[in-house]
Every structure is written in C-alpha cells, then in structure tokens.
Motif scaffolding. Sequence first.
Motif, mmCIF file in Angstrom:
data_model
loop_
_atom_site.group_PDB
_atom_site.id
_atom_site.type_symbol
_atom_site.label_atom_id
_atom_site.label_comp_id
_atom_site.label_asym_id
_atom_site.label_seq_id
_atom_site.Cartn_x
_atom_site.Cartn_y
_atom_site.Cartn_z
ATOM 1 N N TYR A 30 16.100 11.185 -5.706
ATOM 2 C CA TYR A 30 15.502 12.466 -6.066
ATOM 3 C C TYR A 30 15.940 12.875 -7.470
ATOM 4 N N THR A 31 17.194 12.704 -7.776
ATOM 5 C CA THR A 31 17.724 13.083 -9.087
ATOM 6 C C THR A 31 17.009 12.300 -10.193
ATOM 7 N N HIS A 32 16.831 11.004 -9.968
ATOM 8 C CA HIS A 32 16.161 10.167 -10.966
ATOM 9 C C HIS A 32 14.709 10.625 -11.170
ATOM 10 N N LEU A 33 14.027 10.899 -10.064
ATOM 11 C CA LEU A 33 12.644 11.343 -10.178
ATOM 12 C C LEU A 33 12.545 12.678 -10.910
ATOM 13 N N ARG A 34 13.402 13.608 -10.583
ATOM 14 C CA ARG A 34 13.369 14.928 -11.212
ATOM 15 C C ARG A 34 13.702 14.843 -12.703
ATOM 16 N N ALA A 35 14.509 13.869 -13.096
ATOM 17 C CA ALA A 35 14.881 13.713 -14.498
ATOM 18 C C ALA A 35 13.670 13.358 -15.359
ATOM 19 N N HIS A 36 12.606 12.820 -14.725
ATOM 20 C CA HIS A 36 11.422 12.406 -15.467
ATOM 21 C C HIS A 36 10.326 13.463 -15.484
ATOM 22 N N GLU A 37 10.604 14.662 -14.970
ATOM 23 C CA GLU A 37 9.586 15.715 -14.973
ATOM 24 C C GLU A 37 9.350 16.212 -16.378
ATOM 25 N N PRO A 90 11.992 4.041 -8.762
ATOM 26 C CA PRO A 90 13.033 5.074 -8.656
ATOM 27 C C PRO A 90 13.012 5.659 -7.243
ATOM 28 N N VAL A 91 14.131 5.642 -6.576
ATOM 29 C CA VAL A 91 14.157 6.152 -5.207
ATOM 30 C C VAL A 91 15.076 7.347 -5.033
ATOM 31 N N ALA A 103 6.398 10.812 -3.477
ATOM 32 C CA ALA A 103 6.561 9.479 -4.065
ATOM 33 C C ALA A 103 7.789 8.799 -3.479
ATOM 34 N N MET A 104 8.887 9.534 -3.436
ATOM 35 C CA MET A 104 10.123 8.959 -2.920
ATOM 36 C C MET A 104 9.970 8.546 -1.454
ATOM 37 N N ARG A 105 9.310 9.372 -0.653
ATOM 38 C CA ARG A 105 9.110 9.024 0.764
ATOM 39 C C ARG A 105 8.322 7.717 0.912
ATOM 40 N N TRP A 106 7.250 7.593 0.126
ATOM 41 C CA TRP A 106 6.437 6.380 0.209
ATOM 42 C C TRP A 106 7.198 5.152 -0.297
ATOM 43 N N ALA A 147 0.839 -1.203 0.000
ATOM 44 C CA ALA A 147 0.000 0.000 0.000
ATOM 45 C C ALA A 147 0.872 1.250 0.000
ATOM 46 N N GLN A 148 1.959 1.211 0.736
ATOM 47 C CA GLN A 148 2.881 2.347 0.743
ATOM 48 C C GLN A 148 3.456 2.566 -0.651
ATOM 49 N N SER A 149 3.806 1.493 -1.313
ATOM 50 C CA SER A 149 4.317 1.573 -2.682
ATOM 51 C C SER A 149 3.253 2.117 -3.633
ATOM 52 N N ALA A 150 2.007 1.677 -3.447
ATOM 53 C CA ALA A 150 0.908 2.148 -4.298
ATOM 54 C C ALA A 150 0.680 3.655 -4.126
ATOM 55 N N ILE A 151 0.800 4.135 -2.897
ATOM 56 C CA ILE A 151 0.667 5.579 -2.668
ATOM 57 C C ILE A 151 1.806 6.303 -3.381
ATOM 58 N N GLY A 152 3.001 5.750 -3.309
ATOM 59 C CA GLY A 152 4.122 6.322 -4.054
ATOM 60 C C GLY A 152 3.819 6.404 -5.541
ATOM 61 N N ASP A 153 3.197 5.347 -6.083
ATOM 62 C CA ASP A 153 2.835 5.350 -7.504
ATOM 63 C C ASP A 153 1.854 6.471 -7.835
ATOM 64 N N LEU A 154 0.877 6.698 -6.941
ATOM 65 C CA LEU A 154 -0.087 7.771 -7.192
ATOM 66 C C LEU A 154 0.607 9.127 -7.239
ATOM 67 N N TYR A 155 1.508 9.369 -6.284
ATOM 68 C CA TYR A 155 2.232 10.643 -6.279
ATOM 69 C C TYR A 155 3.189 10.745 -7.472
ATOM 70 N N TYR A 156 3.804 9.655 -7.836
ATOM 71 C CA TYR A 156 4.719 9.654 -8.977
ATOM 72 C C TYR A 156 3.980 9.999 -10.271
#
Length: 194
Positions: free
Chosen positions: A187-194, A184-185, A165-168, A144-153
Amino acid sequence: DLVRSRGLGDVYKRQVSASPKAAFSPPLTDCDTYAANPSDPGHLGQGVMPLAKIDTSKAVRACVMQLRHHTSTARFQYQLGRSLVAQRQYNLAIQAFRLAAEQNYAAAVNDIGYLYASGNGVPKDYNRALKWFSFAAAQNYAPAQSAIGDLYYSGFGVPKDYDQAMRWYQKAAAQGDAQAISRPVSYTHLRAHE
C-alpha cells in the motif's frame, strides 16, 4: 457481434468447474511446441514466451493442421490465436480466441481482453477489456487478475484505485503469477506513486 450472436455473455454467467485439461485433450503436438502459452493452465509442453519468439509460419501451419482433426479443441484454437497475434493478424486472432472462449478457455478469454485493452483488431475499449479480464479472473486465471490490477493501478476504464489494484495483484501473486509478483504490492509503495 459474434459474442451476442452466439450468446457468449450467457456462457460466462454459468460456473464452469471443469478445467481445460479435464475434458479430452489430444496429446502434445507441434501446435503446442510452437505456440503454447506457459501461463495457460491447459497448455502441454514447455510453451513459448514472449510472443515474438513464436515461429509463426510453423505455429500457424501446425495449429491449423490440428484443428482439421480436432475442430473443437479450445487449446488449439487458442494457440492458433496466439500465433496470429504474433503475425499481427488481429482480426483472425480474435476469431480463434472467441471460438476457444465459447468453451470457457480462460487464456483465450484473457487474451480477448488484451486485444480490447490494446486496440488491436478491435476498437480500444478498457470497459470491454475489464469485462473479458473479469470473465477469466472468475476462472481463477492469474494473468487476468494481474491485468485487472493494472487497470486499477493505471485508471484505465476504471477510477484509479490502488487498494483494488493491490487486491488483484495479491490474488494473482498468490497463484504464483510472475507478473503480479513483480508488481507493487505494498500500500505504501502504491500511495507513493499518486
């Protein structure tokens, strides 16, 4: 709505300290063999993943038989729900999941969230999905924590927020959740996909 009529929302306002295995739990059965989810903390046996590998005719039969003897065992209600999802009988599956969810069975609560997120058996509603995922995440249920991360991602039902997303994902990964670990955990990786 079954949730309102049975006061399910109130159930989750209370903290529940007992794990699914803490209460009486029948021994390993064919229902477990054919339908258990290996991510479910209350499962017995090896479990079956993905859902497509469930032998649905055997699983449904075995779980219904167990529920005749153990009518209020959340583990069997949940596993019946999984078997019905595998058969694409979503309306029946959500009924089984809700019976288990009323007993704070985190895996069932989580899977109700997935039904809302996918629109299977219920109207697609990311806000309701987030609510159900949050109930399960409050029980430290890593999927469920991972699923919440997916929603935020993805920004489904919530504003896109890579920090959240990263926190979850990190919460779920800290519990060994394989899906979260593969997400992706950084921050740099997540920001690269914006």
